[in-house]
Design an enzyme around this catalytic site. Structure first.
Site, PDB file in Angstrom:
ATOM      1  N   PHE A 115      54.392  25.230  69.205  1.00 49.73           N
ATOM      2  CA  PHE A 115      54.539  26.404  68.359  1.00 49.73           C
ATOM      3  C   PHE A 115      54.645  27.714  69.154  1.00 49.73           C
ATOM      4  CE2 PHE A 115      51.722  29.465  65.796  1.00 49.73           C
ATOM      5  CZ  PHE A 115      52.810  30.170  65.312  1.00 49.73           C
ATOM      6  N   ALA A 162      50.505  24.485  77.463  1.00 49.87           N
ATOM      7  CA  ALA A 162      50.330  23.069  77.156  1.00 49.87           C
ATOM      8  C   ALA A 162      48.871  22.749  76.860  1.00 49.87           C
ATOM      9  CB  ALA A 162      50.826  22.211  78.319  1.00 49.87           C
ATOM     10  N   GLU A 188      46.299  20.199  73.928  1.00 49.74           N
ATOM     11  CA  GLU A 188      45.951  19.620  72.635  1.00 49.74           C
ATOM     12  C   GLU A 188      45.139  20.689  71.920  1.00 49.74           C
ATOM     13  OE1 GLU A 188      46.906  16.750  71.482  1.00 49.74           O
ATOM     14  OE2 GLU A 188      47.814  15.911  73.295  1.00 49.74           O
ATOM     15  N   SER A 189      45.486  20.990  70.653  1.00 44.31           N
ATOM     16  CA  SER A 189      44.903  22.186  70.057  1.00 44.31           C
ATOM     17  C   SER A 189      44.346  22.030  68.647  1.00 44.31           C
ATOM     18  CB  SER A 189      45.961  23.308  70.037  1.00 44.31           C
ATOM     19  OG  SER A 189      47.031  22.958  69.192  1.00 44.31           O
ATOM     20  N   THR A 228      42.067  30.749  74.000  1.00 48.28           N
ATOM     21  CA  THR A 228      41.833  30.943  72.574  1.00 48.28           C
ATOM     22  C   THR A 228      40.521  31.683  72.346  1.00 48.28           C
ATOM     23  OG1 THR A 228      41.321  29.765  70.501  1.00 48.28           O
ATOM     24  CG2 THR A 228      40.814  28.625  72.545  1.00 48.28           C
ATOM     25  N   ASP A 229      40.449  32.405  71.228  1.00 45.36           N
ATOM     26  CA  ASP A 229      39.187  33.058  70.881  1.00 45.36           C
ATOM     27  C   ASP A 229      38.101  32.059  70.509  1.00 45.36           C
ATOM     28  OD1 ASP A 229      40.226  32.241  68.437  1.00 45.36           O
ATOM     29  OD2 ASP A 229      40.132  34.218  67.487  1.00 45.36           O
ATOM     30  N   GLU A 230      38.478  30.812  70.299  1.00 47.13           N
ATOM     31  CA  GLU A 230      37.486  29.802  69.916  1.00 47.13           C
ATOM     32  C   GLU A 230      36.476  29.507  71.022  1.00 47.13           C
ATOM     33  OE1 GLU A 230      38.693  26.428  67.528  1.00 47.13           O
ATOM     34  OE2 GLU A 230      40.637  27.352  67.168  1.00 47.13           O
ATOM     35  N   TYR A 290      37.586  20.606  71.243  1.00 50.74           N
ATOM     36  CA  TYR A 290      38.771  21.408  71.587  1.00 50.74           C
ATOM     37  C   TYR A 290      38.374  22.698  72.284  1.00 50.74           C
ATOM     38  CZ  TYR A 290      42.246  25.063  70.960  1.00 50.74           C
ATOM     39  OH  TYR A 290      43.072  26.140  71.172  1.00 50.74           O
ATOM     40  N   ALA A 342      35.604  23.514  73.667  1.00 52.86           N
ATOM     41  CA  ALA A 342      34.899  23.238  74.923  1.00 52.86           C
ATOM     42  C   ALA A 342      35.886  22.926  76.048  1.00 52.86           C
ATOM     43  CB  ALA A 342      33.929  22.078  74.737  1.00 52.86           C
ATOM     44  N   SER A 343      36.963  22.210  75.715  1.00 57.07           N
ATOM     45  CA  SER A 343      37.961  21.885  76.738  1.00 57.07           C
ATOM     46  C   SER A 343      38.717  23.137  77.184  1.00 57.07           C
ATOM     47  CB  SER A 343      38.940  20.824  76.222  1.00 57.07           C
ATOM     48  OG  SER A 343      39.773  21.332  75.193  1.00 57.07           O
ATOM     49  N   LYS A 344      38.982  24.041  76.258  1.00 62.21           N
ATOM     50  CA  LYS A 344      39.673  25.290  76.624  1.00 62.21           C
ATOM     51  C   LYS A 344      38.754  26.198  77.442  1.00 62.21           C
ATOM     52  CE  LYS A 344      43.240  26.532  75.595  1.00 62.21           C
ATOM     53  NZ  LYS A 344      44.544  26.399  76.317  1.00 62.21           N
TER      54      LYS A 344
END
Length: 340
Positions: free
Chosen positions: A12, A83, A85-86, A126-128, A154, A156-158
């Site tokens: 996206f 790239a 997984e999100s 990401t803001d997450e 997710y 945590a991985s970012k």
């Protein structure tokens, strides 16, 4: 002329960035790497593939041999890593693939950058990674100094990838920047995400699943505004810095759904409330003061305008998302390359 690697460019935000850069920097060469997993759609890049300054390579960023061979061949100046997984729900079902792509894939890219040399490595985050904010504290916002506090595999991985990027800068002197954005929306958004999911299901008069009571708040950022921010960061941002990118467009999930229904002339009776996901963050809100002050960036698209543009795009490009829902999009790569 720069040669820029865009990873995850069939997804996206990555695909929107490819088109933005081809338009804004027509002399630069854009190389896109994408593994074409479920959310990677090569048909999204159909127009870009006609541009002589664009090249597509099917590869996994965690495949060290493939990535190093590509760096050897292309001699990249700038790397922008989209790239990932999100999807949070998918990370709850299967965390392992998120760790492999989002952390180990980032390591492979940076190792290649160290070996072959680049002007800038940019990590799209990401803001997450900040966790969430309470609904009753509308005065609170995420800043670049907000502590990391993740809620899902997710995020945590970012966050892990962000820390690794910062470590490579400090330990090896790699010229890096990181951006953390709020929820994006706009063209080419994969139909499992909230806004395109609601549009597609409402058009089919199907039930619209809304988690909990729909009270969760997100700060919505039109994808082209995000692309312009990254363009500024990779060319003018300070090495080693994190930049928050927010839209100042907070809406509850329920408000978003009702806005779409109203625009499509569909009844609110389609809304179905479903059991909330585990660990669901309540509110995201970004303070973009740093990027505004340092680089002069401000979001140009208010939500009411952006959501109408997005709805119009989905109405005018039904074949694109109907092919995804049917699964036919997964065969596009074979159609494009089987005889080459």
């Amino acid at each position: 002329m720069k040669t820029i690697l865009v990873t995850g460019g069939a997804g996206f935000i990555g695909s929107n960035f490819v088109y933005y850069m081809l338009k804004t920097h027509p002399d630069d060469r854009i190389v896109c790497v994408d593994a074409l997993t479920y959310a990677g759609n090569l048909s999204t890049l159909e127009q870009a593939l006609q541009n002589p300054n664009f090249r597509f390579v099917k590869a996994d960023i965690a495949d060290r041999d493939a990535i190093f061979a590509l760096f050897e061949e292309e001699k990249f100046d700038i790397v922008v890593n989209f790239a990932a997984e999100s999807h949070v729900d998918r990370s709850i079902e299967n965390p392992e693939i998120f760790l492999k792509t989002n952390i180990l894939g980032t390591q492979v890219l940076m190792d290649a950058c160290r070996k072959y040399g680049i002007e800038r490595y940019h990590q799209v985050s990401t803001d997450e990674v900040y966790g969430d904010l309470p609904l009753d504290r509308t005065d609170l916002f995420f800043t670049e100094t907000t502590p990391i506090h993740t809620s899902s595999p997710y995020s945590a991985s970012k966050a892990s990838a962000d820390l690794l990027v910062q470590a490579y800068h400090r330990t090896f002197g790699l010229p890096v920047t990181i951006s953390r954005c709020s929820n994006n929306y706009g063209p080419y958004h994969f139909p499992e995400k909230l806004i395109p999911l609601i549009i597609s299901r409402a058009l089919a008069d199907e039930s619209l699943p809304v988690y909990g009571k729909g009270e969760n708040v997100r700060d919505w950022l039109y994808v082209e505004d995000h692309c312009s921010a990254i363009d500024l960061i990779i060319h003018h941002g300070r090495v080693g810095e994190v930049y928050n990118i927010g839209g100042h467009n907070e809406r509850t999930n329920l408000q978003v759904v009702k806005t779409i229904l109203k625009a499509l002339g569909k009844p609110e009776s389609l809304i179905t409330y479903v059991t909330d996901r585990p660990g669901h963050d309540m509110r995201y809100a970004i303070d973009p003061t740093k990027i505004t002050t340092e680089l002069g960036w401000k979001p140009q698209t208010m939500f009411d305008d952006g959501i109408q543009k997005t709805i119009d795009w989905y109405l005018n490009n039904r074949a694109w998302w109907e092919n995804i829902i049917s699964g036919d999009y997964q065969h596009y790569y074979e159609k494009m390359y089987q005889n080459r």
